[in-house]
Design an enzyme around this catalytic site. Structure first.
Site, PDB file in Angstrom:
ATOM      1  N   ARG A  58       0.820  -1.226   0.000  1.00  0.00           N
ATOM      2  CA  ARG A  58       0.000   0.000   0.000  1.00  0.00           C
ATOM      3  C   ARG A  58       0.850   1.271   0.000  1.00  0.00           C
ATOM      4  O   ARG A  58       0.482   2.269   0.603  1.00  0.00           O
ATOM      5  CB  ARG A  58      -0.940   0.047   1.203  1.00  0.00           C
ATOM      6  CG  ARG A  58      -2.078  -0.927   1.156  1.00  0.00           C
ATOM      7  CD  ARG A  58      -3.265  -0.320   0.399  1.00  0.00           C
ATOM      8  NE  ARG A  58      -4.345  -1.284   0.283  1.00  0.00           N
ATOM      9  CZ  ARG A  58      -5.426  -1.283   1.061  1.00  0.00           C
ATOM     10  NH1 ARG A  58      -5.585  -0.381   1.973  1.00  0.00           N
ATOM     11  NH2 ARG A  58      -6.342  -2.193   0.892  1.00  0.00           N
TER      12      ARG A  58
ATOM     13  N   ARG B 297      -3.705   6.671   0.820  1.00  0.00           N
ATOM     14  CA  ARG B 297      -4.231   7.916   1.413  1.00  0.00           C
ATOM     15  C   ARG B 297      -3.289   8.639   2.356  1.00  0.00           C
ATOM     16  O   ARG B 297      -3.516   9.790   2.692  1.00  0.00           O
ATOM     17  CB  ARG B 297      -5.543   7.600   2.147  1.00  0.00           C
ATOM     18  CG  ARG B 297      -6.720   7.466   1.213  1.00  0.00           C
ATOM     19  CD  ARG B 297      -7.903   6.848   1.922  1.00  0.00           C
ATOM     20  NE  ARG B 297      -7.587   5.483   2.292  1.00  0.00           N
ATOM     21  CZ  ARG B 297      -8.454   4.639   2.865  1.00  0.00           C
ATOM     22  NH1 ARG B 297      -9.654   5.042   3.172  1.00  0.00           N
ATOM     23  NH2 ARG B 297      -8.088   3.410   3.154  1.00  0.00           N
TER      24      ARG B 297
ATOM     25  N   ARG C 298      -6.817  11.089  -6.335  1.00  0.00           N
ATOM     26  CA  ARG C 298      -8.022  10.322  -6.020  1.00  0.00           C
ATOM     27  C   ARG C 298      -9.264  11.211  -6.129  1.00  0.00           C
ATOM     28  O   ARG C 298     -10.300  10.805  -6.646  1.00  0.00           O
ATOM     29  CB  ARG C 298      -7.857   9.750  -4.619  1.00  0.00           C
ATOM     30  CG  ARG C 298      -9.086   9.346  -3.902  1.00  0.00           C
ATOM     31  CD  ARG C 298      -9.419   7.894  -4.043  1.00  0.00           C
ATOM     32  NE  ARG C 298     -10.848   7.717  -3.882  1.00  0.00           N
ATOM     33  CZ  ARG C 298     -11.440   7.244  -2.806  1.00  0.00           C
ATOM     34  NH1 ARG C 298     -10.700   6.823  -1.817  1.00  0.00           N
ATOM     35  NH2 ARG C 298     -12.734   7.146  -2.729  1.00  0.00           N
TER      36      ARG C 298
ATOM     37  N   ASP D  65      -6.795  -3.320  -7.363  1.00  0.00           N
ATOM     38  CA  ASP D  65      -7.331  -3.912  -6.142  1.00  0.00           C
ATOM     39  C   ASP D  65      -7.662  -5.370  -6.374  1.00  0.00           C
ATOM     40  O   ASP D  65      -7.969  -5.772  -7.500  1.00  0.00           O
ATOM     41  CB  ASP D  65      -8.585  -3.165  -5.680  1.00  0.00           C
ATOM     42  CG  ASP D  65      -8.911  -3.493  -4.234  1.00  0.00           C
ATOM     43  OD1 ASP D  65      -8.317  -2.866  -3.337  1.00  0.00           O
ATOM     44  OD2 ASP D  65      -9.731  -4.401  -3.992  1.00  0.00           O
TER      45      ASP D  65
ATOM     46  N   TYR E 263     -14.722 -12.373   0.319  1.00  0.00           N
ATOM     47  CA  TYR E 263     -15.480 -11.154  -0.018  1.00  0.00           C
ATOM     48  C   TYR E 263     -16.683 -11.474  -0.902  1.00  0.00           C
ATOM     49  O   TYR E 263     -17.750 -10.878  -0.767  1.00  0.00           O
ATOM     50  CB  TYR E 263     -14.571 -10.136  -0.724  1.00  0.00           C
ATOM     51  CG  TYR E 263     -13.568  -9.498   0.217  1.00  0.00           C
ATOM     52  CD1 TYR E 263     -13.911  -8.384   0.983  1.00  0.00           C
ATOM     53  CD2 TYR E 263     -12.289 -10.009   0.350  1.00  0.00           C
ATOM     54  CE1 TYR E 263     -13.010  -7.809   1.859  1.00  0.00           C
ATOM     55  CE2 TYR E 263     -11.367  -9.436   1.220  1.00  0.00           C
ATOM     56  CZ  TYR E 263     -11.736  -8.335   1.975  1.00  0.00           C
ATOM     57  OH  TYR E 263     -10.837  -7.776   2.838  1.00  0.00           O
TER      58      TYR E 263
END
Ligand SMILES: Cc1c2[nH]c(c1CCC(=O)O)Cc1[nH]c(c(CCC(=O)O)c1C)Cc1[nH]c(c(CCC(=O)O)c1C)Cc1[nH]c(c(C)c1CCC(=O)O)C2
Length: 346
Positions: free
Chosen positions: A26, A30, A39, A76, A153
């Protein structure tokens, strides 16, 4: 064949280097103001993933700022279910939401694995652009989620604390579960093969939720699909290294390296690096394993733990990384400090 010159590829080929290559899970994200700016321009997170211009830009940001030895494609793990036909959305502050696969009919409406390229072709374009724009010493890593983690998921329709819905399905609907795991495995082979064709020089398979699997399911849900993917990729691309990340596997990491053809195993921060040196490094390269929390807190403990990891793993092939992804509250100055510590290790 000429031997690789990029430090990441040398370490993954089994070479012990005086300074290990460093990149961070990562590393685009952010915690970087320049990421937040792009973004915002992109709209949503998925718009960013499917926009080759902007995805290339955010992949390059941490390389420019910190001079890492490797870049990881910005995308992702949940793009594969989306490419199979699942509905996917990222709600602000809520994490991912997907349509669920809980009945035979839900699986029946999913697309065949060979159809994933229709959705995923912008990702391959990002890979091609990155290969032409990255500095020549920086290796490009492609990735996908491991079938088990992706299945958790798809079955729950969201992240879950203990993956209970998927673990129940293993027991309660074994045939449906096996068919879903197969479909994801086949789609993952298609996806990673195409990333490599587009220029990925190594690939990483993220099994973020391997930890809660019992010892039997660890073999069938984590090790077996990894082996299927690795065998298919190695047949077509024998020189492209594969990094496995059975997060939370603990002592089962030793079984993982023994039972698979992984060129490297990524370990989370729970594993003592001295244990990893003794039990894993003889079989393959080890990637890891600083606690991401230390990039939030910084200070003396960041330095002492990083040095302990460097010392423990210096007699074998090592790729410096975190035990899991950088969190949004990490301080970029601590990341810069970490790179300094790793590069100044003696
Ligand atoms: C489980 C998982 C996912 N995605 C991923 C995993 C496996 C690794 C892990 O365990 O962390 C993998 C992933 N996700 C992302 C990457 C890009 C490459 C990298 O920099 O490492 C990679 C390798 C970008 C991302 N993926 C996501 C972000 C944050 C999106 C944003 O708001 O900008 C990024 C940069 C979103 C995401 N994606 C996922 C979740 C649960 C979330 C929401 C949680 C969160 O917001 O942090 C699924």
């Amino acid at each position: 064949m000429t031997p690789p010159t990029k430090t990441l590829l040398r370490a993954l080929a089994g070479e012990t280097l005086p300074t290990p290559p460093i990149w961070l899970m990562r590393q685009a994200g952010r915690y970087l103001p320049e990421y937040r700016a792009v973004r915002e321009k992109a709209g949503g997170f998925l718009d960013l993933c499917y926009n080759p211009d902007l995805a290339t830009e955010v992949t390059l940001q941490p390389i420019r700022r910190f001079g890492f030895d490797a870049a990881i494609l910005f995308a992702d793990i949940l793009l594969v279910p989306q490419a199979l036909g699942a509905k996917l959305a990222f709600e602000a502050g809520e994490g991912p939401r997907l349509s669920t696969v809980i009945r035979k009919e839900d699986l029946a409406v999913l697309k065949p694995a060979s159809a994933v390229h229709e959705t995923l072709s912008p990702i391959y374009e990002t890979v091609r652009r990155l290969r032409s724009e990255l500095p020549s010493h920086v290796a490009l890593i492609g990735f996908a989620g491991a079938p088990w983690t992706v299945a958790t998921y798809m079955i729950a329709g969201r992240g879950t604390p203990d993956q209970a819905p998927a673990r129940r399905m293993i027991v309660e609907a074994p045939e449906l579960f096996a068919a879903l795991l197969d479909r994801i495995t086949e789609a993952t082979i298609e996806y990673l093969d195409a990333q490599i064709e587009a220029g990925a020089e190594a690939v990483k398979i993220f099994d973020s939720w391997a930890g809660p699997l019992n010892f039997e399911d660890f073999e069938t849900c984590c090790i077996a699909p990894f082996n299927r993917i690795a065998a298919a990729l190695k047949e077509r691309h024998p020189n492209v290294p594969i990094i496995g990340f059975p997060r939370g596997a603990g002592a089962r990491s030793a079984a993982f390296v023994k039972a698979t053809d992984a060129d490297a195993i990524a370990i989370d921060q729970s594993v003592d690096p001295a244990w990893a040196a003794e039990n894993l490094q003889g079989k393959c390269a080890v990637q890891g394993n600083l606690d991401p929390l230390l990039l939030v807190t910084g200070g003396a403990r960041l330095e002492s733990q990083a040095r302990r990891i460097l010392r423990a793993l210096r007699n074998g092939p090592h790729v410096f990384n975190l035990g899991h992804g950088i969190t949004p509250d990490a301080d970029p100055d601590n990341v810069a400090r970490l790179v300094e510590i790793v590069r100044s290790a003696e």
